[in-house]
Design an enzyme around this catalytic site. Sequence first.
Site, PDB file in Angstrom:
ATOM      1  N   SER A  29       0.858  -1.188   0.000  1.00 22.63           N
ATOM      2  CA  SER A  29       0.000   0.000   0.000  1.00 22.63           C
ATOM      3  C   SER A  29       0.887   1.228   0.000  1.00 22.63           C
ATOM      4  CB  SER A  29      -0.884   0.004   1.260  1.00 22.63           C
ATOM      5  OG  SER A  29      -1.557   1.233   1.411  1.00 22.63           O
ATOM      6  N   TYR A  46      -1.704  -0.273  10.678  1.00 24.91           N
ATOM      7  CA  TYR A  46      -1.900  -0.681   9.283  1.00 24.91           C
ATOM      8  C   TYR A  46      -0.632  -0.415   8.474  1.00 24.91           C
ATOM      9  CZ  TYR A  46      -3.752  -0.813   4.515  1.00 24.91           C
ATOM     10  OH  TYR A  46      -3.961  -1.098   3.182  1.00 24.91           O
TER      11      TYR A  46
END
Length: 245
Positions: free
Chosen positions: A143, A156
């Site tokens: 990501s 995250y």
Amino acid sequence: MENVKDKVVVITGASSGIGEAIALKSAEAGAKVVLAARRTDKLEQLSSRIKSETGQESLVVKTDVTNKGDVEQLVEKAKAEFGAVDVLINNAGVMQLSFMKNDKVDEWERMVDVNIKGVLFGIHAALPSMLEQGGGQVINVSSVAGHEVFPSSAVYSATKYAVRALSMGMEKELSKAGVRVTNISPGAVESELTEHITDEDVLGMFKDREMKKLKAEDIANAVVYAIGQPSTVNVNEVVVRPMQS
């Protein structure tokens, strides 16, 4: 994309979003796709769509990537059906953004289990066969949060930095063995990921914020591009962000 044709591509998290789009794009390019996720009803629907839209066969395997045995079984079933695993796409992931002060420890643990251990289990299951056959490709979906951190993304981002670090280390270790490694880092994408967020502070922060988002197909295009390169070319890293115009 002639280099994609007839390759056996295993995709985790294939029941929706980026995984679903990767499966469709790979099949369109002539790959034999193996669809892995927990929701087999969604996978069966996708398998039918692949058959009707591309004419390609696909294999559905119920898989929880947090279960090492499930992932081992996924690879074995792919090999039994199609003879090999040429490409493993570690796509399954969860994004449960939260502020550290809110102590969402169960969600932290879930992200570590899916986003890090799930990727490791995929590598564990598929890499030995790739080394034995003298080639293959592992594509890890990280990501943009694996490149930078923002408020509420601490855990995250930590998991996605880990995925990116794994990709970088694997590339250095495996290049001479003929195994290509690609790290894909999407920016904001239209998907189910945001539905996992339970932190009210985060939901409030994003409530009135307009954000340009990519489509899942945009990431699928990048993945198929990486697969489709000649065996002598290793696309190590692709960062895909939406234009903000």
